[in-house]
Write a protein that holds these residues in place. Structure first.
Motif, short mmCIF file in Angstrom:
data_model
loop_
_atom_site.label_atom_id
_atom_site.label_comp_id
_atom_site.label_asym_id
_atom_site.label_seq_id
_atom_site.Cartn_x
_atom_site.Cartn_y
_atom_site.Cartn_z
N LYS A 201 23.28 48.53 -46.31
CA LYS A 201 24.81 48.29 -46.56
C LYS A 201 25.33 48.58 -45.07
N ASP A 202 26.82 48.27 -44.89
CA ASP A 202 27.13 48.56 -43.66
C ASP A 202 27.28 50.10 -43.33
N ASP A 203 27.23 50.89 -44.38
CA ASP A 203 27.12 52.28 -44.05
C ASP A 203 25.91 53.08 -44.35
N ARG A 204 24.92 52.47 -44.93
CA ARG A 204 23.68 53.12 -45.19
C ARG A 204 22.54 52.44 -44.77
N ARG A 205 21.34 52.97 -44.29
CA ARG A 205 20.02 52.36 -44.11
C ARG A 205 19.16 53.26 -44.80
N THR A 206 18.32 52.90 -45.82
CA THR A 206 17.40 53.67 -46.69
C THR A 206 16.01 52.91 -46.17
N PHE A 207 14.82 53.86 -46.00
CA PHE A 207 13.45 53.39 -45.78
C PHE A 207 12.69 54.28 -46.82
N ALA A 208 11.39 53.64 -47.02
CA ALA A 208 10.19 54.40 -47.44
C ALA A 208 9.54 54.71 -46.41
N THR B 293 11.16 59.31 -48.53
CA THR B 293 12.15 58.47 -48.08
C THR B 293 13.13 59.14 -47.00
N CYS B 294 13.62 58.18 -46.28
CA CYS B 294 14.76 58.64 -45.18
C CYS B 294 15.95 57.72 -45.39
N ALA C 240 26.11 58.52 -37.55
CA ALA C 240 25.73 58.60 -38.38
C ALA C 240 24.99 59.88 -39.04
N GLU C 241 24.75 60.11 -40.49
CA GLU C 241 24.14 61.42 -40.85
C GLU C 241 22.82 60.87 -41.05
N LEU C 242 21.58 61.83 -40.94
CA LEU C 242 20.39 61.51 -41.35
C LEU C 242 20.05 62.34 -42.57
N GLY C 243 19.02 61.80 -43.41
CA GLY C 243 18.59 62.58 -44.43
C GLY C 243 17.01 62.20 -44.67
N ILE C 244 16.41 63.27 -44.92
CA ILE C 244 14.97 63.05 -45.19
C ILE C 244 14.50 63.76 -46.34
N ALA C 245 13.30 63.06 -47.15
CA ALA C 245 12.79 63.81 -48.26
C ALA C 245 11.44 63.44 -48.15
N ILE C 246 10.24 64.54 -47.91
CA ILE C 246 9.12 64.22 -48.01
C ILE C 246 8.38 64.70 -49.20
N GLY C 247 8.47 63.81 -50.29
CA GLY C 247 8.29 64.55 -51.63
C GLY C 247 6.72 64.52 -51.84
N ASP C 248 5.80 64.12 -51.15
CA ASP C 248 4.36 64.30 -51.12
C ASP C 248 3.94 65.82 -50.88
N LYS C 249 3.88 66.60 -51.53
CA LYS C 249 3.46 68.14 -51.05
C LYS C 249 2.15 68.30 -50.24
N THR C 250 1.28 67.23 -50.77
CA THR C 250 0.02 67.38 -49.98
C THR C 250 0.01 67.09 -48.59
N VAL C 251 1.18 66.51 -47.79
CA VAL C 251 1.07 66.36 -46.51
C VAL C 251 2.18 67.17 -45.79
N LEU D 107 8.98 58.66 -57.29
CA LEU D 107 10.22 59.41 -56.69
C LEU D 107 10.72 60.25 -57.89
N ALA D 108 10.67 59.73 -59.02
CA ALA D 108 11.18 60.45 -60.32
C ALA D 108 10.31 61.74 -60.49
N GLN D 109 8.85 61.61 -60.10
CA GLN D 109 7.98 62.84 -60.16
C GLN D 109 8.47 63.94 -59.19
N TRP D 110 8.70 63.42 -58.05
CA TRP D 110 9.10 64.24 -56.78
C TRP D 110 10.38 64.88 -57.27
N PHE D 111 11.44 64.17 -57.51
CA PHE D 111 12.61 64.61 -57.85
C PHE D 111 12.90 65.35 -59.02
N ALA D 112 11.80 65.67 -59.81
CA ALA D 112 11.83 66.43 -61.05
C ALA D 112 11.43 67.88 -60.60
#
Length: 188
Positions: A66-73, A85-86, A98-109, A30-35
């Motif tokens: 948590k009551d206000d958040r669900r995060t998945f790989a 992650t989403c 709720a609000e939705l967020g997603i991050a596809i960090g692997d650029k190869t896909v 994740l640190a690699q992606w988010f850098a």
């Protein structure tokens, strides 16, 4: 004694990807992606680059439901590789939103439909298991690939903040999209 590779439980099953738990061992990837400044700009975090320690803190804060958040790989079935992650966040069970967020960090896909499938899985999870009625998201006009993926996943545009995002000296709209339980039933 050699440690066995950590297997990921399938929390929400899809055809080509599945949603699972985020592990502490995921922090370096994740640190690699988010850098990557291109990646963070697409998420609306222009100019931000995150460190390994920041990703560890994020995992500690978000890996547990948590009551206000669900995060998945987001895991690619082929090889069980972490590709992003989403999350559902700002969950309000009283109102079913709720609000939705997603991050596809692997650029190869990128561009292969994995993000769209993960969004559909997350939306189905929200409607089925959290009894949500409305799931919304914000994105930036310059992220055209994401816009198309959200539309294909059943979201529709419901509003814009004109010129609300600045990138590389140019103004872009910030776009609000949503999907409701009724929409999901219609598009199946």
């Amino acid at each position: 004694m050699n440690a066995q590779p950590q297997t990921r439980p399938v929390v929400v099953a899809g055809e080509r990807v599945f949603l699972s738990h985020i592990f502490a061992d995921d922090a370096p990837l994740l640190a690699q992606w988010f850098a990557d400044l291109e990646f963070t700009a697409l998420l609306g975090q222009q100019g931000y680059s995150y460190t390994l320690e920041q990703e560890r803190q994020w995992i500690n804060a978000n890996a547990i439901a948590k009551d206000d958040r669900r995060t998945f790989a987001i895991i690619l079935r082929d090889g069980e590789r972490l590709i992003g992650t989403c999350s559902l966040f700002g969950i309000n069970l009283l109102h079913g939103v709720a609000e939705l967020g997603i991050a596809i960090g692997d650029k190869t896909v990128w561009g292969q439909g994995y993000g769209r499938e993960a969004v559909r899985l997350l939306v189905d999870y929200g409607f089925r298991y959290l009894n949500l009625y409305n799931i919304s998201l914000w994105l930036h006009e310059f992220n055209e690939r994401a816009y198309r993926a959200y539309v294909r996943a059943g979201f529709r545009e419901v509003g814009r903040l004109h010129g609300a995002t600045m990138l590389d000296g140019r103004r872009y709209d910030r776009i609000l999209m949503e999907i409701t339980r009724d929409d999901r039933i219609r598009v199946g």
